[in-house]
Write a protein that holds these residues in place. Structure first.
Motif, PDB file in Angstrom:
ATOM      1  N   LEU A   1      37.095  26.961  20.606  1.00 42.16           N
ATOM      2  CA  LEU A   1      37.096  25.742  19.812  1.00 42.16           C
ATOM      3  C   LEU A   1      35.678  25.211  19.690  1.00 42.16           C
ATOM      4  CD1 LEU A   1      39.915  25.845  21.574  1.00 42.16           C
ATOM      5  CD2 LEU A   1      40.247  23.596  20.561  1.00 42.16           C
ATOM      6  N   CYS A   2      35.367  24.678  18.511  1.00 39.51           N
ATOM      7  CA  CYS A   2      34.086  24.003  18.273  1.00 39.51           C
ATOM      8  C   CYS A   2      34.394  22.585  17.821  1.00 39.51           C
ATOM      9  CB  CYS A   2      33.268  24.735  17.217  1.00 39.51           C
ATOM     10  SG  CYS A   2      31.712  23.892  16.794  1.00 39.51           S
ATOM     11  N   ASP A   3      33.923  21.617  18.585  1.00 42.70           N
ATOM     12  CA  ASP A   3      34.184  20.206  18.286  1.00 42.70           C
ATOM     13  C   ASP A   3      35.681  19.945  18.133  1.00 42.70           C
ATOM     14  OD1 ASP A   3      31.412  19.851  18.254  1.00 42.70           O
ATOM     15  OD2 ASP A   3      31.293  20.256  16.108  1.00 42.70           O
ATOM     16  N   GLY A   4      36.471  20.667  18.942  1.00 47.56           N
ATOM     17  CA  GLY A   4      37.914  20.490  18.937  1.00 47.56           C
ATOM     18  C   GLY A   4      38.662  21.281  17.893  1.00 47.56           C
ATOM     19  N   ARG A   5      37.951  22.007  17.023  1.00 44.60           N
ATOM     20  CA  ARG A   5      38.597  22.786  15.968  1.00 44.60           C
ATOM     21  C   ARG A   5      38.617  24.262  16.339  1.00 44.60           C
ATOM     22  NH1 ARG A   5      35.144  19.364  13.256  1.00 44.60           N
ATOM     23  NH2 ARG A   5      33.634  21.043  12.939  1.00 44.60           N
ATOM     24  N   PRO A   6      39.774  24.941  16.171  1.00 39.76           N
ATOM     25  CA  PRO A   6      39.867  26.361  16.553  1.00 39.76           C
ATOM     26  C   PRO A   6      39.054  27.257  15.641  1.00 39.76           C
ATOM     27  CG  PRO A   6      41.897  25.620  15.498  1.00 39.76           C
ATOM     28  CD  PRO A   6      41.060  24.403  15.688  1.00 39.76           C
ATOM     29  N   LEU A   7      38.415  28.263  16.248  1.00 44.47           N
ATOM     30  CA  LEU A   7      37.604  29.236  15.500  1.00 44.47           C
ATOM     31  C   LEU A   7      38.260  30.609  15.472  1.00 44.47           C
ATOM     32  CD1 LEU A   7      34.022  28.392  16.821  1.00 44.47           C
ATOM     33  CD2 LEU A   7      35.200  27.472  14.825  1.00 44.47           C
TER      34      LEU A   7
ATOM     35  N   TYR B   1      31.440  23.440  22.398  1.00 41.38           N
ATOM     36  CA  TYR B   1      32.349  24.586  22.412  1.00 41.38           C
ATOM     37  C   TYR B   1      33.180  24.578  23.689  1.00 41.38           C
ATOM     38  CZ  TYR B   1      29.730  26.507  18.484  1.00 41.38           C
ATOM     39  OH  TYR B   1      29.148  26.702  17.257  1.00 41.38           O
TER      40      TYR B   1
ATOM     41  N   ASP C   1      41.145  31.652  22.924  1.00 44.77           N
ATOM     42  CA  ASP C   1      40.826  30.857  21.736  1.00 44.77           C
ATOM     43  C   ASP C   1      39.509  30.133  21.978  1.00 44.77           C
ATOM     44  OD1 ASP C   1      43.418  30.875  19.933  1.00 44.77           O
ATOM     45  OD2 ASP C   1      44.093  30.641  22.003  1.00 44.77           O
TER      46      ASP C   1
ATOM     47  N   HIS D   1      26.872  20.454  18.711  1.00 42.80           N
ATOM     48  CA  HIS D   1      28.226  20.982  18.633  1.00 42.80           C
ATOM     49  C   HIS D   1      28.690  21.393  20.030  1.00 42.80           C
ATOM     50  CE1 HIS D   1      28.192  20.978  14.243  1.00 42.80           C
ATOM     51  NE2 HIS D   1      26.950  21.444  14.337  1.00 42.80           N
TER      52      HIS D   1
ATOM     53  N   GLU E   1      32.835  14.195  21.245  1.00 42.39           N
ATOM     54  CA  GLU E   1      33.475  15.358  21.860  1.00 42.39           C
ATOM     55  C   GLU E   1      32.700  15.921  23.041  1.00 42.39           C
ATOM     56  OE1 GLU E   1      36.066  18.507  22.619  1.00 42.39           O
ATOM     57  OE2 GLU E   1      36.375  16.755  21.340  1.00 42.39           O
TER      58      GLU E   1
END
Length: 650
Positions: A595-601, A622, A593, A620, A33
């Motif tokens: 994102l961390c490693d493609g995942r929303p936080l 962001y 929004d 990681h 990523e």
């Protein structure tokens, strides 16, 4: 291959070649990523000029306009299947072909043939590529303003220009050399001739200072700068210090207006100052460029001819023009060899420089300003309009010491004026600015106090803070008391009686053509269409008994995503990450929004946009995604930032 993106993406191409020929997956170090190649590609896309070349924002180290972005854009088109990269690759390939034909010999620095071969193999092994967008659509998808902190560089792109100002790379703090560039889009026509030469001293020039007596103590290291980015423009101001001289610069890329640059040199001690003047350089190479026409107040000449002239404006090929306020009034035109450490002078690029307001050994006492200059740069504007704009320039008077302000008339929209103000080194942080114009009192976002045709605006600027805005709505109190007027957005203005007394108010609009003008009673919400007198500048008369709102409905809607960046990111207590995001947009921010490693936080809808996150040990990446509040929302992703969590350095 030799330089920058060429070198990086040559390596990435080889990794792709070897993996595919061996029937193996590309190693994860190239694909995870936060891999650097995706980040460099994103930056290369922002750097892309109308000609198809990625700009060297700190100036050229070697020759220019030889398809240096080809492999980066090829990687985007073939590996990432990105249609924007595919469009940029086509333009870079055309530039590479033209340059190879013009030079006609092998050069291992450029290595044009190797680039073409590598791109060919990439297409054979990883195709089919993404279907390219049309170049205009690809260009429009990158519109907006960007700050790249490691290069201390700001860029603004729109349909009319590519503009940048750089404060010098963080990796070369011992050699601070700010520079700026303005490149006209010229309709984004195919096969554009390269125009602007990216000289490392563009818009700032070369300065030499000699002590006139005892030299003062060593100056603090720099640069120090502030900036603001929005989807439709940017502004920045800063100072570069040396033992004898502080050099202050303020730069704006104004929405729908010019790029403006203030240059003020302030001495620390008595000295003699020599300065080349403020330069813009134009690229020249046989087979790549044709003859260019230079025009100023003294007339016309070929750009390559050496000359000393006197003028407050100049224009080259009706593509790039400059209006000058202050300084000596002198203009010098001179051809030189490009900034290139290799090869003979005959082989290297040439550049034709236009220098304004140079100095030669001028004595200056301590704490004086031997250089105090303002310029406005206009793109794709005929020279006769540049001349008219020069006649309409006005310096803002009665500003506090250390402040500088300019009002610049628009050459294409009579009555529209652009205002730029900076507090460069003033101790006072507040000022009252006279914004009275022939059309009435110009209405700006800080608020304008309107009495008759007179307008006053209060500004509050700290050190190195700036204000820049276009005046398109003018107010005049025909009867009654004082009125407070304020610009909310370029399409919305609010008005209210200052002392509760009713007023009869005339409004004039000088901006882009509008479809309708609507007046809204702020209390009742009742709306009515305003009808302007036919012909000339639209003018309306309204009875202002209580607060009201003017809405200007124009066909050009906000289609650009917000300016957004991860402003600060740091690991705390070895296990948590604090992320601060900043964003701005002409329509406002609806939400951000992370994102961390493609995942929303999760999202934030109000500032401050701050997250504290525990992602676990390891590296990681962001990324922030901002959405504006336009009628049709636009989104924009920030540049990615990668941090190591719970990793102990050895």
């Amino acid at each position: 291959m030799w330089y920058g993106g060429d070198l990086l993406f040559e390596g990435r191409c080889y990794a792709e070649f070897m993996s595919r020929l061996a029937g193996m997956k590309v190693p994860e170090v190239f694909t995870y990523e936060g891999n650097g190649f995706d980040g460099v590609l994103a930056w290369h896309k922002v750097l892309c000029l109308p000609e198809g070349e990625p700009a060297s924002v700190h100036g050229m180290e070697y020759d220019a306009y030889y398809g240096a972005g080809l492999l980066a854009y090829c990687y985007g088109a073939t590996v990432k299947k990105d249609p924007v990269s595919a469009a940029l690759e086509e333009r870079a390939a055309g530039l590479l072909r033209r340059h190879t034909q013009a030079v006609g010999v092998y050069d291992y620095h450029r290595n044009s043939w190797a680039k073409a071969a590598a791109a060919y193999v990439m297409h054979r092994l990883t195709g089919p590529r993404a279907k390219p967008l049309g170049f205009r659509r690809a260009w429009a998808s990158l519109d907006g303003a960007y700050h790249y902190r490691w290069q201390q560089n700001l860029i603004h792109r729109d349909a009319n220009r590519w503009a940048a100002f750089s404060w010098g790379s963080t990796s070369s703090s011992g050699k601070v050399r700010p520079c700026g560039f303005v490149v006209p889009a010229r309709g984004l026509a195919p096969d554009l001739e390269p125009l602007v030469y990216f000289h490392p001293r563009s818009l700032t020039g070369k300065v030499s200072v000699a002590a006139d007596g005892k030299a003062p103590a060593k100056a603090p290291r720099g640069p120090i700068y502030r900036y603001r980015c929005r989807d439709d423009g940017l502004e920045t101001a800063g100072v570069v210090s040396s033992p004898l001289l502080d050099r202050y610069y303020a730069f704006w890329s104004l929405p729908g207006g010019p790029c403006v640059l203030f240059t003020v040199f302030r001495t620390r001690g008595a000295c003699k100052v020599t300065w080349t003047g403020l330069p813009v350089q134009f690229y020249s190479r046989p087979g790549m460029t044709s003859g260019r026409r230079y025009v100023d107040a003294e007339g016309e000449q070929a750009l390559h001819e050496k000359a000393e002239r006197t003028s407050s404006w100049w224009c080259v090929d009706d593509a790039l023009g400059m209006v000058v306020a202050g300084g000596t009034g002198r203009v010098r035109i001179e051809r030189s060899i490009g900034n290139n450490w290799a090869r003979t002078g005959a082989y290297r690029d040439k550049c034709d420089g236009v220098f304004v307001s140079g100095l030669r050994g001028v004595r200056a006492a301590a704490r004086t300003t031997p250089v105090d200059l303002a310029v406005a740069l206009w793109t794709d504007t005929p020279h006769d309009r540049i001349a008219r704009a020069a006649a309409a320039v006005r310096t803002l008077g009665q500003l506090p010491a250390g402040w500088k302000g300019q009002i610049i008339g628009d050459p294409s929209r009579p009555g529209t004026r652009h205002v730029a103000v900076a507090n460069l080194f003033g101790r006072e942080t507040s000022a009252t600015v006279d914004v009275s114009m022939p059309e009435g009192a110009a209405v700006f976002s800080p608020g304008t106090i309107v009495t008759g045709r007179t307008g006053r605006m209060s500004l509050h600027l700290g050190a190195l803070e700036t204000f820049g805005e276009s005046g398109e709505v003018y107010a005049e109190v025909l009867e009654g008391g004082t009125v407070v007027a304020r610009r909310v957005t370029a399409a919305r203005y609010v008005f209210r009686p200052a002392d509760g007394k009713p007023a009869r108010l005339a409004l004039r609009y000088t901006g882009q053509p509008a479809e309708a003008f609507v007046w809204t009673d702020a209390r009742s919400g009742k709306q009515r269409a305003l009808k302007a007198a036919t012909g000339g500048v639209p003018r309306f008369v309204v009875a202002l008994n209580r607060p009201g709102r003017l809405e200007i409905r124009r066909p050009a809607a906000d289609r650009v995503g917000p300016a957004v960046e991860i402003f600060d990111i740091r690991v705390r207590n070895e296990d948590s990450v604090r992320v601060e995001v900043r964003a701005a947009d002409r329509s406002g921010i609806a939400g951000i929004d992370l994102l961390c490693d493609g995942r929303p936080l999760g999202a934030r809808v109000l500032p401050p946009y701050v997250w504290v996150h525990r992602p676990g040990k390891g590296s990681h990446t962001y990324c922030a995604v901002a959405t504006d509040a336009a009628a049709r929302p636009n989104r924009r992703s920030s540049f990615k930032r990668t941090v190591d969590v719970g990793v102990t350095a050895r």
